[in-house]
Scaffold this motif. Structure first.
Motif, PDB file in Angstrom:
ATOM      1  N   VAL A 142       6.361  -7.768 -16.362  1.00 15.14           N
ATOM      2  CA  VAL A 142       7.716  -7.255 -16.599  1.00 15.14           C
ATOM      3  C   VAL A 142       8.062  -6.191 -15.566  1.00 15.14           C
ATOM      4  N   GLU A 143       7.141  -5.277 -15.311  1.00 11.55           N
ATOM      5  CA  GLU A 143       7.394  -4.209 -14.349  1.00 11.55           C
ATOM      6  C   GLU A 143       7.662  -4.768 -12.955  1.00 11.55           C
ATOM      7  N   THR A 162       8.677  -7.838 -12.007  1.00 13.32           N
ATOM      8  CA  THR A 162       9.923  -8.612 -11.885  1.00 13.32           C
ATOM      9  C   THR A 162      11.142  -7.716 -12.031  1.00 13.32           C
ATOM     10  N   ASP A 163      11.057  -6.678 -12.853  1.00 18.53           N
ATOM     11  CA  ASP A 163      12.159  -5.714 -12.926  1.00 18.53           C
ATOM     12  C   ASP A 163      12.357  -5.013 -11.585  1.00 18.53           C
ATOM     13  N   ALA A 164      11.266  -4.808 -10.850  1.00 20.21           N
ATOM     14  CA  ALA A 164      11.314  -4.074  -9.581  1.00 20.21           C
ATOM     15  C   ALA A 164      11.755  -4.946  -8.407  1.00 20.21           C
ATOM     16  N   GLY A 165      11.824  -6.264  -8.590  1.00 18.89           N
ATOM     17  CA  GLY A 165      12.294  -7.114  -7.502  1.00 18.89           C
ATOM     18  C   GLY A 165      11.411  -8.280  -7.140  1.00 18.89           C
ATOM     19  N   PHE A 166      10.246  -8.443  -7.788  1.00 19.86           N
ATOM     20  CA  PHE A 166       9.472  -9.659  -7.594  1.00 19.86           C
ATOM     21  C   PHE A 166      10.297 -10.848  -8.090  1.00 19.86           C
ATOM     22  N   ASP A 167      10.218 -11.943  -7.365  1.00 25.00           N
ATOM     23  CA  ASP A 167      11.060 -13.099  -7.667  1.00 25.00           C
ATOM     24  C   ASP A 167      10.455 -14.048  -8.684  1.00 25.00           C
ATOM     25  N   GLY A 168       9.150 -13.932  -8.919  1.00 24.66           N
ATOM     26  CA  GLY A 168       8.526 -14.906  -9.796  1.00 24.66           C
ATOM     27  C   GLY A 168       7.241 -14.409 -10.424  1.00 24.66           C
ATOM     28  N   VAL A 169       6.723 -15.256 -11.315  1.00 23.62           N
ATOM     29  CA  VAL A 169       5.440 -15.038 -11.989  1.00 23.62           C
ATOM     30  C   VAL A 169       4.617 -16.296 -11.789  1.00 23.62           C
ATOM     31  N   VAL A 170       3.356 -16.118 -11.402  1.00 22.52           N
ATOM     32  CA  VAL A 170       2.444 -17.245 -11.203  1.00 22.52           C
ATOM     33  C   VAL A 170       1.319 -17.155 -12.216  1.00 22.52           C
ATOM     34  N   LEU A 229      -1.907 -11.124  -6.284  1.00 26.61           N
ATOM     35  CA  LEU A 229      -2.771 -10.809  -7.410  1.00 26.61           C
ATOM     36  C   LEU A 229      -3.210  -9.350  -7.304  1.00 26.61           C
ATOM     37  N   PHE A 230      -2.796  -8.529  -8.260  1.00 26.38           N
ATOM     38  CA  PHE A 230      -3.094  -7.093  -8.234  1.00 26.38           C
ATOM     39  C   PHE A 230      -4.175  -6.695  -9.230  1.00 26.38           C
ATOM     40  N   ASN A 231      -4.477  -7.550 -10.175  1.00 29.73           N
ATOM     41  CA  ASN A 231      -5.412  -7.207 -11.241  1.00 29.73           C
ATOM     42  C   ASN A 231      -6.548  -8.232 -11.222  1.00 29.73           C
ATOM     43  N   LEU A 233       2.317   1.221  -5.821  1.00 28.99           N
ATOM     44  CA  LEU A 233       2.421   1.521  -4.395  1.00 28.99           C
ATOM     45  C   LEU A 233       3.085   0.376  -3.651  1.00 28.99           C
ATOM     46  N   PHE A 234       2.732  -0.838  -4.015  1.00 28.63           N
ATOM     47  CA  PHE A 234       3.363  -1.998  -3.384  1.00 28.63           C
ATOM     48  C   PHE A 234       4.862  -2.012  -3.687  1.00 28.63           C
ATOM     49  N   ILE A 235       5.222  -1.800  -4.945  1.00 26.99           N
ATOM     50  CA  ILE A 235       6.633  -1.807  -5.336  1.00 26.99           C
ATOM     51  C   ILE A 235       7.413  -0.714  -4.603  1.00 26.99           C
ATOM     52  N   ASP A 236       6.840   0.473  -4.504  1.00 28.74           N
ATOM     53  CA  ASP A 236       7.550   1.606  -3.926  1.00 28.74           C
ATOM     54  C   ASP A 236       7.592   1.580  -2.404  1.00 28.74           C
ATOM     55  N   GLU A 237       6.514   1.116  -1.757  1.00 29.10           N
ATOM     56  CA  GLU A 237       6.395   1.332  -0.312  1.00 29.10           C
ATOM     57  C   GLU A 237       6.231   0.058   0.515  1.00 29.10           C
ATOM     58  N   VAL A 238       6.003  -1.067  -0.113  1.00 28.44           N
ATOM     59  CA  VAL A 238       5.880  -2.325   0.639  1.00 28.44           C
ATOM     60  C   VAL A 238       7.055  -3.249   0.341  1.00 28.44           C
ATOM     61  N   LEU A 239       7.336  -3.458  -0.915  1.00 26.53           N
ATOM     62  CA  LEU A 239       8.391  -4.392  -1.316  1.00 26.53           C
ATOM     63  C   LEU A 239       9.743  -4.101  -0.656  1.00 26.53           C
ATOM     64  N   PRO A 240      10.194  -2.841  -0.567  1.00 22.81           N
ATOM     65  CA  PRO A 240      11.520  -2.597   0.022  1.00 22.81           C
ATOM     66  C   PRO A 240      11.661  -3.090   1.461  1.00 22.81           C
ATOM     67  N   ALA A 241      10.573  -3.168   2.216  1.00 21.40           N
ATOM     68  CA  ALA A 241      10.655  -3.636   3.593  1.00 21.40           C
ATOM     69  C   ALA A 241      11.056  -5.108   3.668  1.00 21.40           C
ATOM     70  N   PHE A 242      10.843  -5.840   2.575  1.00 16.46           N
ATOM     71  CA  PHE A 242      11.123  -7.270   2.567  1.00 16.46           C
ATOM     72  C   PHE A 242      12.330  -7.640   1.709  1.00 16.46           C
ATOM     73  N   THR A 243      12.820  -6.696   0.930  1.00 19.07           N
ATOM     74  CA  THR A 243      13.959  -6.985   0.056  1.00 19.07           C
ATOM     75  C   THR A 243      15.220  -6.233   0.466  1.00 19.07           C
ATOM     76  N   ALA A 244      15.099  -5.310   1.398  1.00 16.64           N
ATOM     77  CA  ALA A 244      16.289  -4.540   1.837  1.00 16.64           C
ATOM     78  C   ALA A 244      17.362  -5.482   2.355  1.00 16.64           C
ATOM     79  N   GLY A 245      18.579  -5.268   1.908  1.00 23.08           N
ATOM     80  CA  GLY A 245      19.689  -6.072   2.385  1.00 23.08           C
ATOM     81  C   GLY A 245      19.953  -7.329   1.579  1.00 23.08           C
ATOM     82  N   ARG A 246      19.121  -7.599   0.593  1.00 25.68           N
ATOM     83  CA  ARG A 246      19.406  -8.758  -0.276  1.00 25.68           C
ATOM     84  C   ARG A 246      20.653  -8.528  -1.069  1.00 25.68           C
TER      85      ARG A 246
END
Length: 356
Positions: free
Chosen positions: A29-30, A32-40, A325-327, A342-355
């Motif tokens: 939930v956390e 996908t709320d933060a911007g992940f597009d899917g669940v595997v 896979l984080f866990n 850390l991924f959500i805060d500092e990695v994900l925005p580099a790939f989702t900015a401008g969406r």
């Protein structure tokens, strides 16, 4: 690049099971709320490699808990371990419960513990995969007024007189994927117009495999938009560990790989068939039992800058979707939470900015 959170936490025993599944649910939930597009979600049984086991049931539980539009990918369901008609029914029902946001991936699996527990012969897994997929597709295509469908697998047989119920969300069946570690498998997948799932390979090798897959896709009747959509959601899976400082990240990761390797050896040893251990190598590619190769082929490890750079190499290779896979490796909740955040805060925005 788009990202899905890949849920496949290992367990050391029944005392951990409930807490792990509750943690995975919260992290899905956390993310996908933060911007992940899917669940595997994947399928493993009896070995401790996957705590929840039943990816269809777990996806049905998660579907109403994540935001609308989240894509669910099963990576994978293992047809030789299933009754093919019940599997067809599960695919369609889950497609409805996810509101049509589903890709069902298939592979032969091969864990000796899993095949033994289900009463299957892993030495016949590829033949059983093909046979059960043929039955599944024929059953999904059958209309009520068609002649009865007589079917027979290596372990069961039956007759379908009516149709598979329910139907899928807005189509005859949900879309399918093939998980494969081979170029021949990539070609086979493209020729069928399916999505391609892969893992445990370096960018340059994946770039070549993705080209073969795209060439096969373009040899079908798919439109250009459909080809692009297949490429957008085909996936590479990686295990990730993000730390504020790269110092110590590799050492911590190697400690976890030792635990995973020991668990894998115990699992194989329970079956005590050397052939099973040998053919398993062809299924998973690199193993935690070879930590250097596993780190190089299967993982993204480091501080946020390093992980961003590593992901860019896969993006440059033509990969547009990664299942992360984080866990894993018997992590406690706090450790996996820190890495994910850390991924959500500092990695994900580099790939989702401008969406949009």
């Amino acid at each position: 690049m788009r990202f899905s959170i890949y849920l496949n936490a290992q367990t050391r025993g029944p005392h951990e099971d409930v807490g792990i599944i509750e943690t995975l649910t919260r992290q899905a939930v956390e993310a996908t709320d933060a911007g992940f597009d899917g669940v595997v979600l994947t399928e493993h049984h009896f070995s401790g490699y996957n705590t929840y086991g039943d990816n269809f049931m777990y996806a049905a539980h998660l579907a109403p808990r994540v935001r609308e539009g989240v894509k669910f990918s099963l990576a994978v369901a293992v047809p030789p371990l299933h009754n093919p008609l019940r599997l067809a029914q599960q695919c369609n029902l889950l497609d409805i419960l996810t509101r049509g946001e589903l890709i069902v991936g298939f592979a032969a699996g091969g864990s000796p513990v899993e095949y033994a527990g289900m009463g299957r012969d892993p030495g016949e897994r590829h033949a059983q995969l093909t046979q059960n997929l043929d039955i599944l597709e024929a059953a999904l295509a059958k209309r009520p007024d068609d002649p009865p469908l007589e079917w027979k697998s290596a372990f069961e047989h039956g007759t379908l007189h009516t149709r598979i119920m329910p139907s899928a969300y807005h189509r005859a069946a949900p879309p399918f994927a093939r998980a494969t570690q081979s170029d021949d498998g990539a070609r086979w997948t493209g020729r069928r117009g399916w999505y391609l799932f892969s893992a445990r390979e370096k960018p340059e090798r994946l770039a070549a495999r993705w080209r073969l897959y795209e060439e096969a896709l373009r040899g079908t009747a798919l439109t250009e938009a459909e080809v692009r959509e297949r490429l957008d959601w085909s996936m590479v899976q990686k295990q990730v560990y993000v730390t504020a400082s790269a110092e110590g990240a590799e050492r911590e990761t190697r400690d976890r790989l030792v635990l995973m390797g020991e668990s894998q050896r115990r699992s194989f040893g329970a079956v005590r068939n050397p052939r099973d251990a040998e053919h398993m190598k062809s299924v998973v590619g690199v193993s935690p039992q070879a930590p250097d190769a596993f780190l190089e082929h299967a993982m993204l490890v480091g501080d946020p800058d390093s992980v961003r750079a590593q992901i860019r190499t896969y993006e440059d290779a033509g990969v547009r979707h990664m299942g992360l896979l984080f866990n894993y490796g018997f992590m406690d909740a706090d450790t996996s939470d820190r890495s994910l955040r850390l991924f959500i805060d500092e990695v994900l925005p580099a790939f989702t900015a401008g969406r949009g």
